[in-house]
Structure formats: C-alpha cells, structure tokens
Write an enzyme that holds these catalytic residues in place. Structure first.
Site, PDB file in Angstrom:
ATOM      1  CG  ASP A   1      10.506  72.647-131.478  1.00 48.03           C
ATOM      2  OD1 ASP A   1      10.479  71.799-132.398  1.00 48.03           O
ATOM      3  OD2 ASP A   1      11.416  73.486-131.335  1.00 48.03           O
TER       4      ASP A   1
ATOM      5  CB  SER B   1      14.397  73.485-134.763  1.00 47.30           C
ATOM      6  OG  SER B   1      13.493  72.706-134.068  1.00 47.30           O
TER       7      SER B   1
ATOM      8  NE  ARG C   1      19.181  71.739-136.894  1.00 44.55           N
ATOM      9  CZ  ARG C   1      17.951  71.458-136.532  1.00 44.55           C
ATOM     10  NH1 ARG C   1      17.019  71.251-137.451  1.00 44.55           N
ATOM     11  NH2 ARG C   1      17.630  71.371-135.267  1.00 44.55           N
TER      12      ARG C   1
ATOM     13  NE  ARG D   1      19.787  67.067-132.830  1.00 42.71           N
ATOM     14  CZ  ARG D   1      19.478  66.780-131.558  1.00 42.71           C
ATOM     15  NH1 ARG D   1      20.426  66.437-130.715  1.00 42.71           N
ATOM     16  NH2 ARG D   1      18.229  66.841-131.145  1.00 42.71           N
TER      17      ARG D   1
ATOM     18  CG  HIS E   1      12.078  64.120-133.187  1.00 36.79           C
ATOM     19  ND1 HIS E   1      12.069  63.977-134.549  1.00 36.79           N
ATOM     20  CD2 HIS E   1      12.278  65.436-132.954  1.00 36.79           C
ATOM     21  CE1 HIS E   1      12.261  65.162-135.113  1.00 36.79           C
ATOM     22  NE2 HIS E   1      12.390  66.066-134.160  1.00 36.79           N
TER      23      HIS E   1
ATOM     24  CG  HIS F   1       9.149  71.894-137.351  1.00 39.54           C
ATOM     25  ND1 HIS F   1       8.850  70.737-136.672  1.00 39.54           N
ATOM     26  CD2 HIS F   1      10.215  72.419-136.711  1.00 39.54           C
ATOM     27  CE1 HIS F   1       9.717  70.565-135.689  1.00 39.54           C
ATOM     28  NE2 HIS F   1      10.554  71.583-135.682  1.00 39.54           N
TER      29      HIS F   1
ATOM     30  CG  HIS G   1      10.388  67.962-138.030  1.00 45.41           C
ATOM     31  ND1 HIS G   1      11.388  68.883-138.194  1.00 45.41           N
ATOM     32  CD2 HIS G   1      10.479  67.539-136.753  1.00 45.41           C
ATOM     33  CE1 HIS G   1      12.062  69.014-137.075  1.00 45.41           C
ATOM     34  NE2 HIS G   1      11.534  68.199-136.180  1.00 45.41           N
TER      35      HIS G   1
END
Ligand SMILES: O=C(O)[C@H](O)COP(=O)(O)O
Ligand SMILES: [Mn+2]
Ligand SMILES: [Mn+2]
Length: 551
Positions: free
Chosen positions: A26, A73, A278, A281, A426, A464, A493
């Site tokens: 990842d 992701s 998305r 979350r 991150h 990514h 990212h």
C-alpha cells in the site's frame, strides 16, 4: 438480464494449479531516488531486486475524474480486483451535480421532506483531496439544498491534512464560511455546528476503534465536545496552536451561541447527509445513524431523522438505505470468477487495510463468495496510536499467516495488503516511513520464500504512491518550503506509477511483459493474475500484461 457464464476459458499455454501470491504494497510508488523517497532510503533489498513493469495508478486509469487526481486505496483495489475501469464516486457525483439528476432522485427528495420543519445536517471531510469527498461538491450541495427549500443548514466538518497538506483546513473553513455567510444574507440560517480531525473524530474504518465514531456522535448528534468555540475558524486555528494538534487529529469541538448552547445538535425531524462518497471511513457512522439495534457505543439519544449517504456505502448491507447518487456497480470481479472456477483463496491484512483486499477487491462487497473455498484473515491493528509510533505495524504477522497459508497447500491464491508505506507515509514522519518500508520489504521476503518452497508464482504490486515522495514539489520537481523555511511535508498519496513484478519458480519460463500496451494501469492486473492461474480473462476485462514466448 443476461445470465453470467462464470466458466473461464483455459489459458492456451499457462498451467493451472500453481500457488499464486498477490502482494499489494500500500502506498508504494516509483519515483526518483532522493532523500524524500523513503523506499529508496530504506533497506529494501527484496523489492529492489524484482523486475518491474510500471503501471498507472491514478486519474482516469482508475476511474477518477481527471489525471490530476492522485490514486487511492478504494479505486486502486477496485481496479486491481475488477480488471475494468469503473467511473468512481467522485466522478459519479460530479455527473449527477452537473446534470441536476441528484436533485430529482429518490435520496434528495427523501431528505427534502424535512426541510420545512427540520434542519439539514451535512457531515463529512472538508477538503479538496478528492479521495473521500470534495469541497466543491459540498459547496454545490449546500447551495442546491438551500435553493430547494432548506432553511436551516448545519455543517459538521472533519478536517483533513492527510489527502491534502497539513494546515490547509484553515483555508477550507474560510471558503465554506464565505458561502454560508452569503446564504445567511439571503435568509438561510446556515452555519458550521461542529468539527474535529478526521483520524480522531468519526472517520475510523473497518471497526478498528469505535471510540473515534463516538467522539463524532457526541459532537454532531448530542452537541457535546470538550472544546467549545463561537465559530469554526477560531476553533481550527486555536486547536492547531494549542494543544498543537494537526489537521488529522484535531480534537472534537462544537460551535456554541452566546449562552454556551451548541448551535446544531441533531434532533427529531432533522435530515442528515454524510457527504463522503467513499465508503470505508463513513460506513461506521452510517451504521450508528441507521441501525436500530446498534450496540457499538451508547448513543444516548437516537434522533428520528431522514438520513441519506452521498452514495450507498455497502451494497450487501444496503447501507445507508437512502443515498443521493448510485454507487458504481462493480460486478463480475476477478475474485468471484476465480473462486467459481475452483481457485481456493486466502486474503489477509491487518484491520486498517483488511477491507482493501476483501471489500474493495471484490467490488465493494463484504463477505465470501463461497466460504468453502475462501478464508479471509484479519490481524488486529493497533488502535489509538499514530502509526509512526509503530512503523512496523503488523507486517510480520501478516507475512507469517500468509507463509503458513502458502505452505499449508490449502490455497491456490493468497492475496495480501502490506499497509506500512501508506499508513506511516500519511503521518509525514520521514524517519518512521523509512522503517516502515524496510518492514514491508522483510514481509515480502517471507512471502516470496514460501512461494519458492512450493514452486509457486508471485505478483507484487501497489495500489498508488505515497512513501516514495514525502515532500510537496513545485512544477520543476523541487521541494517547496513553507513560510518558516522548512520543507513542506507531503502526507498524501502521489500521482506516481506503481510497480508490477512477476516471478517465482512456478512461472512458465516463456512469460514476458507485453510491450504493446501503451499505458497499462492497475486494471490490467486482474487478467494477468487469471493467466497465472491458467485461465483467460473475460473478453471485457482490460488486457493482460503478459504474453508467453517460445522457450
Ligand atoms: O483514508 C485514508 O487513510 C486516506 O484518505 C487515503 O488512504 P488510502 O486510500 O490508502 O486508504
Ligand atoms: Mn492505499
Ligand atoms: Mn493512503
């Protein structure tokens, strides 16, 4: 509707029955080697030694609106698993707003029923990151709802600093506050009511830490938080200075009136929209808002509301039941095909990425296709820490479980996600990210050693970029400095391509990367994996990356 023929044709040359390990690193892109490229700085002998082909992992190659959009992701794993490029949430919401269809569909008309007597609450991530949500879409929703009768609007914001630069929350709050001030001039009672940093308030994922969602519930629904401010700009600026939190981790706050009363708790008769497109979350909050028998924390008060998500976040659970825009319909994924063709599958990651190799991989679908042929293993993640404190995360544990799965002979495919480069990347902590990349490389070694032992095949790739570039750059590619002269750390990212490496003793010696695919992307991986299992991919899949030459 045509019925699906699930039988995959045999590959003309490649055999069946090899164990195939699919490893997703990842946040592991390819970039020039310098001091801000943590993958380069770290000792990563195993991944360094692999022969790669680079593929696109951002923008239109993964169904995002434009090539200025970094990968993420969700779209990355969707493309890897589905083998086709689907227009993703960001793009679908753009289209629904542009055509005006969003205002005509069932979801909006449902929440609109509350506009007469109730308040419209909008909850979500306030940034232009384009990963979970986008500020311009929120602005259009606020404007469009007020034009269609919403007289009282309350925003519950989550500050970002993870898909965008830390500190950018101040500018986003200023932008939305201007819009709200304009609405107030037009007689609409529109205000920010609460807020908090996305990683500390509301936006947990895969049920790693419900206390994060509870903090949000208390502020958004109950109107209770440890910090109280007269407006959100003051809140964000103050909390960034003292207790010196960054955008991702701002503590929860509520906005109060002169008498100290919260300006926007959610009460009976109100409407709520969670504006993230998305799922991962937002789905926990959606459960708290919608499930009558919810028991993950004490909600204290459960208002009777009309609730809609920006999208439906879980198609299996039909959650939420009302939504403003239909999600992409990602069906006939490679996972489903392979299982139906007898490929016994093992998938594993730690909690924070578990849904990536299951839910996202399978087209935003939770659960097994066939529990007699699949096993999904979740290693519990640490919770309540930032991952620079434990940069090795559970990489070793994931690798051990995967090694055991390979050696057990019970599986034809093992599929894993190693989160380190991304989750530590991150945090913006360069030193810790270097440790993270080394740990991921060691995990890859353990998996590849097991592949070696069983005469299998590996495909190592990423979803990514992230850890390969930790600094914000100008157009010339030079690191940018902030006002105090320090480099601007990039927590997000990147737009970089990612590697695909294929090998192992079970790989037919004639297998080569094709040179005739102009710009391959992550969606080309699924057909490739099907080939490695001895099958040809369905005709509408993006083409395979490999060919077999005589040897
Ligand atoms: O949700 C997150 O952690 C970030 O916004 C995106 O990271 P991911 O796409 O790698 O999960
Ligand atoms: Mn990722
Ligand atoms: Mn990430």
């Amino acid at each position: 509707m045509a019925t699906t023929n699930w039988t995959l044709p045999d590959h003309p040359t490649l055999p069946k029955g090899k164990t195939v390990a699919v490893v997703v690193l990842d946040g592991w892109g390819e970039a020039s080697p310098d001091q801000y490229n943590c993958i380069h700085v770290a000792q990563t002998p195993v991944t360094d030694s692999l022969k790669n082909r680079l593929v696109k992992a951002h923008g239109t190659a993964v169904g995002l609106p434009s090539d200025d959009d970094m990968g993420n992701s969700e779209v990355g794993h969707n493309a890897l698993g589905a083998g086709r490029i689907f227009a993703q949430g960001a793009k679908l919401v753009d289209a629904a707003l542009a055509s005006g269809k969003i205002w005509e569909d069932e979801g909006f008309n449902y929440i609109k029923e509350s506009f007469d007597k109730g308040t419209l609450h909008l909850i979500g991530l306030l940034s232009d990151g384009g990963v979970h949500s986008r500020l311009d879409q929120v602005q259009l929703i606020v404007k469009g709802a007020s034009e269609r009768g919403a007289k009282r609007i309350r925003l519950h914001i989550l500050t970002d600093g993870r898909d965008v630069l830390d500190g950018s929350s101040v500018g986003f709050v200023e932008t939305i506050e201007k819009d709200l001030a304009q609405l107030r001039e037009q007689g609409v009672d529109a205000r920010i009511a609460s807020g908090g940093g996305r990683m500390y308030v509301t936006m947990d994922r895969y049920e790693n830490d419900w206390s994060v969602v509870k903090r949000g519930w208390d502020a958004q629904v109950l109107g209770e938080a440890p910090y109280k401010f007269p407006n959100a700009l003051e809140a964000v600026k103050t909390l960034r200075a003292e207790p010196k939190a960054n955008d991702q981790y701002l503590p929860p706050f509520v906005i109060v009136d002169e008498s100290g009363k919260s300006v926007g708790p959610i009460v009976d008769g109100d409407a709520v929209v969670t504006f993230n497109f998305r799922a991962d979350r937002m789905v926990m909050l959606a459960k708290a808002l919608e499930f009558p028998d919810f028991d993950k924390f004490d909600r204290v008060r459960v208002p009777k509301i009309k609730y809609a998500g920006m999208l439906q976040y879980d198609g299996e659970l039909k959650l939420p039941s009302k939504y403003l825009v239909s999600p992409p319909l990602i069906e006939r994924t490679s996972g489903e095909y392979l299982v139906k063709n007898g490929v016994r599958t093992f998938a594993c990651s730690e909690t924070v990425k578990f849904g990536h190799v299951t839910f996202f991989w399978n087209g935003n679908r939770s659960g097994y296709f066939d529990e007699t042929r699949e096993e999904y293993v979740e290693i519990p993640s640490d919770s309540g820490i930032t991952f620079n404190e434990q940069p090795k995360m559970k990489a070793l544990e994931i690798a051990e479980k995967t090694r055991d799965a390979i050696l057990s002979g019970k599986f034809d495919q093992v599929r894993i996600n190693l989160p380190n480069g991304d989750m530590v990347g991150h945090t913006g902590d360069i030193e810790a990210t270097v440790v993270a990349c080394k740990a991921a490389d060691e995990a890859v070694k353990m998996v590849l050693d097991a592949v070696e032992q069983v005469g299998g095949i590996y495909l190592v790739t990423a979803d990514h970029g992230n850890a390969e570039d930790m600094v914000k750059r100008n157009k010339a590619g030079e690191p940018m400095l902030d006002k105090s002269g320090s480099i601007q750390i990039l927590t997000s990212h990147t737009l970089q391509p990612v590697p695909v490496a294929i090998g192992g003793p079970g790989l037919h010696p004639g297998v080569r990367f094709r040179s005739d695919i102009q710009t391959p992307g992550l969606a080309n991986v699924a057909a490739t994996v099907m080939n490695l299992h001895g099958f040809q991919a369905p005709a509408d899949y993006e083409t395979t990356l490999i060919e077999v030459v005589d040897k």
